[in-house]
Design an enzyme around this catalytic site. Structure first.
Site, PDB file in Angstrom:
ATOM      1  N   HIS A   1      -6.364   4.056   7.118  1.00 32.84           N
ATOM      2  CA  HIS A   1      -5.689   3.799   5.834  1.00 32.84           C
ATOM      3  C   HIS A   1      -5.022   5.071   5.273  1.00 32.84           C
ATOM      4  CE1 HIS A   1      -4.749   1.371   2.376  1.00 32.84           C
ATOM      5  NE2 HIS A   1      -5.439   2.132   1.545  1.00 32.84           N
TER       6      HIS A   1
ATOM      7  N   ALA B   1       3.061  -2.175   3.819  1.00 31.50           N
ATOM      8  CA  ALA B   1       2.917  -1.181   4.879  1.00 31.50           C
ATOM      9  C   ALA B   1       2.505  -1.966   6.115  1.00 31.50           C
ATOM     10  CB  ALA B   1       1.832  -0.187   4.497  1.00 31.50           C
TER      11      ALA B   1
ATOM     12  N   MET C   1      -1.697  -7.006   6.651  1.00 26.34           N
ATOM     13  CA  MET C   1      -2.788  -7.833   6.120  1.00 26.34           C
ATOM     14  C   MET C   1      -2.400  -8.512   4.806  1.00 26.34           C
ATOM     15  SD  MET C   1      -5.817  -5.069   6.743  1.00 26.34           S
ATOM     16  CE  MET C   1      -5.822  -4.002   8.189  1.00 26.34           C
ATOM     17  N   SER C   2      -1.119  -8.756   4.612  1.00 24.67           N
ATOM     18  CA  SER C   2      -0.712  -9.305   3.310  1.00 24.67           C
ATOM     19  C   SER C   2       0.539 -10.164   3.464  1.00 24.67           C
ATOM     20  CB  SER C   2      -0.407  -8.146   2.347  1.00 24.67           C
ATOM     21  OG  SER C   2       0.728  -7.429   2.793  1.00 24.67           O
TER      22      SER C   2
ATOM     23  N   HIS D   1      -3.530   0.829  -4.581  1.00 23.37           N
ATOM     24  CA  HIS D   1      -3.059  -0.334  -5.356  1.00 23.37           C
ATOM     25  C   HIS D   1      -3.547  -0.156  -6.807  1.00 23.37           C
ATOM     26  CE1 HIS D   1      -1.652  -3.061  -2.064  1.00 23.37           C
ATOM     27  NE2 HIS D   1      -2.378  -2.226  -1.362  1.00 23.37           N
TER      28      HIS D   1
ATOM     29  N   TYR E   1      -8.946 -10.040   2.431  1.00 29.60           N
ATOM     30  CA  TYR E   1     -10.127  -9.263   2.849  1.00 29.60           C
ATOM     31  C   TYR E   1     -10.929  -8.718   1.666  1.00 29.60           C
ATOM     32  CZ  TYR E   1      -7.113  -5.127   2.209  1.00 29.60           C
ATOM     33  OH  TYR E   1      -6.268  -4.181   1.698  1.00 29.60           O
ATOM     34  N   GLU E   2     -10.359  -8.760   0.453  1.00 35.99           N
ATOM     35  CA  GLU E   2     -11.120  -8.335  -0.718  1.00 35.99           C
ATOM     36  C   GLU E   2     -12.140  -9.408  -1.119  1.00 35.99           C
ATOM     37  OE1 GLU E   2      -8.570  -6.021  -3.771  1.00 35.99           O
ATOM     38  OE2 GLU E   2      -7.141  -7.172  -2.589  1.00 35.99           O
TER      39      GLU E   2
ATOM     40  N   SER F   1       0.841  -1.215   0.000  1.00 35.78           N
ATOM     41  CA  SER F   1       0.000   0.000   0.000  1.00 35.78           C
ATOM     42  C   SER F   1       0.863   1.247   0.000  1.00 35.78           C
ATOM     43  CB  SER F   1      -0.861   0.048   1.266  1.00 35.78           C
ATOM     44  OG  SER F   1      -1.775  -0.991   1.262  1.00 35.78           O
TER      45      SER F   1
ATOM     46  N   ASN G   1       2.634   3.201  10.850  1.00 32.78           N
ATOM     47  CA  ASN G   1       1.931   3.661  12.067  1.00 32.78           C
ATOM     48  C   ASN G   1       2.400   2.790  13.225  1.00 32.78           C
ATOM     49  OD1 ASN G   1       0.239   1.647  10.398  1.00 32.78           O
ATOM     50  ND2 ASN G   1      -0.663   1.453  12.422  1.00 32.78           N
TER      51      ASN G   1
ATOM     52  N   HIS H   1      -5.682  -9.189  -1.731  1.00 34.10           N
ATOM     53  CA  HIS H   1      -5.764  -9.478  -0.292  1.00 34.10           C
ATOM     54  C   HIS H   1      -6.928 -10.410  -0.010  1.00 34.10           C
ATOM     55  CE1 HIS H   1      -4.007  -5.425  -0.752  1.00 34.10           C
ATOM     56  NE2 HIS H   1      -3.255  -5.734   0.294  1.00 34.10           N
TER      57      HIS H   1
HETATM   58  N1  HPA Z   1      -2.359  -3.172  11.111  1.00 38.54           N
HETATM   59  C1  HPA Z   1      -2.604  -3.955  10.043  1.00 38.54           C
HETATM   60  N2  HPA Z   1      -2.226  -3.638   8.816  1.00 38.54           N
HETATM   61  C2  HPA Z   1      -1.557  -2.488   8.639  1.00 38.54           C
HETATM   62  C3  HPA Z   1      -1.270  -1.630   9.702  1.00 38.54           C
HETATM   63  C4  HPA Z   1      -1.697  -1.990  10.998  1.00 38.54           C
HETATM   64  O1  HPA Z   1      -1.486  -1.268  12.005  1.00 38.54           O
HETATM   65  N3  HPA Z   1      -0.584  -0.576   9.176  1.00 38.54           N
HETATM   66  C5  HPA Z   1      -0.480  -0.795   7.846  1.00 38.54           C
HETATM   67  N4  HPA Z   1      -1.060  -1.956   7.505  1.00 38.54           N
END
Ligand code: HPA
Length: 306
Positions: free
Chosen positions: A274, A133, A236-237, A81, A105-106, A50, A260, A103
């Site tokens: 996001h 990310a 998540m990937s 993406h 989740y998609e 991402s 983050n 992903h």
């Molecule tokens: N959690 C899950 N996926 C992420 C995060 C997070 O804090 N930051 C970027 N992708």
């Protein structure tokens, strides 16, 4: 209103819904289609996380395809993406770059999420560089740090959601592949050394990535739990792509950009989102790009097409 589906269309829809994977012929069809539509012969594949699609723009002599134009390819549905497969040269090495990944989740089954990896293998790719990310669980990590992935925890896999579930095709790899050596040690050393050479060693960390299904960000209790389990970053990937890549003998390098800090404290007012992830990507992507470009320039390649 669209006309009622014919019996043949209904049968085809049923067949698609019951599928548990692609056939070898479908992977081959896509690989052959790509090879016949470009003269590039990539040995390195890059998967952009991402906000990290800028890596694709570094390629010279580009030939690009929208995922929607490539036979059998799923579509990217997530902002950040782009949904393009780019062929080109990076520091003189032939590469293919996914600007946008798929992903769980998609709503895609994991055999669709990981489809491109086996296509790359059939095209002659030897090394896959996965980027993402991620939220920093390790309290020493700062936003903008780059974590060289030394290992992963595949949480969906604990519950049986594994891209290798279902019949095994020995042409790709063994039924029970090892995963204790998933992230190539030599390349990891190289990345750390290059980070120092380029003058941003303070940003480079080595750690364990934990892959979750998403799409919600984690609760505080989940972050604390994952950190105690030994995870340094969460996302998540990536883990599914790595499992499939190792199964078919590809060398793997993984980088997480810490976008983050995971919320670990009940007194905190912070929440992950996001937009923050994409913004951190914009601010720090240049370091990750420089690292990837320099690693690619230095890694040794031996052509191995199956
Ligand atoms: N959690 C899950 N996926 C992420 C995060 C997070 O804090 N930051 C970027 N992708």
């Amino acid at each position: 209103m669209s006309p009622p589906a014919s019996n043949t269309e209904k049968q085809e829809r049923n067949r698609q819904e019951k599928r548990t994977g692609y056939t070898y012929e479908e992977y081959k069809q896509t690989a052959d289609w790509l090879l016949s539509n470009t003269e590039h012969r990539p040995t390195v594949a890059i998967v952009c996380g991402s906000g990290l699609g800028g890596l694709g723009d570094l390629l010279k002599d580009q030939v690009a395809f929208h995922y929607s134009d490539i036979p059998n390819f799923p579509q990217s549905t997530v902002p950040g993406h782009a949904g393009r497969l780019i062929f080109g040269n990076l520091n003189g090495k032939p590469c293919v770059c996914m600007q946008g990944r798929f992903h769980f989740y998609e709503g895609y089954p994991l055999w669709k999420v990981t489809f491109p990896v086996r296509v790359f293998r059939l095209m002659g790719v030897e090394t896959v560089i996965v980027t993402n990310a991620a939220g920093g669980l390790n309290q020493d990590y700062k936003v903008g740090d780059i974590m060289v992935i030394k290992d992963h925890i595949n949480i969906p896999g604990f519950a049986g959601n594994n891209p290798l579930s279902g019949p095994n095709d020995e042409r790709f790899g063994p039924r029970f592949p090892p995963m204790s050596d998933a992230y190539d040690k030599e390349i990891r050393k190289l990345v750390v050394a290059i980070g120092s050479e380029l003058g941003f060693e303070e940003k480079i960390k080595e750690g364990v990535y934990c892959g979750l299904g998403g799409p919600n960000f984690e609760t505080i209790a989940e972050c604390r739990f994952l950190n105690r389990l030994g995870a340094d970053a969460v996302g998540m990937s990536t883990v599914h792509e790595v499992v499939v890549a190792r199964h078919c003998g590809l060398r793997v390098m993984g980088l997480s950009l810490i976008t983050n800090k995971a919320v670990m404290d009940y007194d905190s007012e912070a929440t992950a989102n996001h937009e923050e992830v994409l913004q951190a990507g914009k601010d720090s992507a240049k370091y990750l790009e420089k690292l990837v470009a320099t690693v690619i320039q230095r890694i040794e390649l031996n052509n191995n097409v199956i």
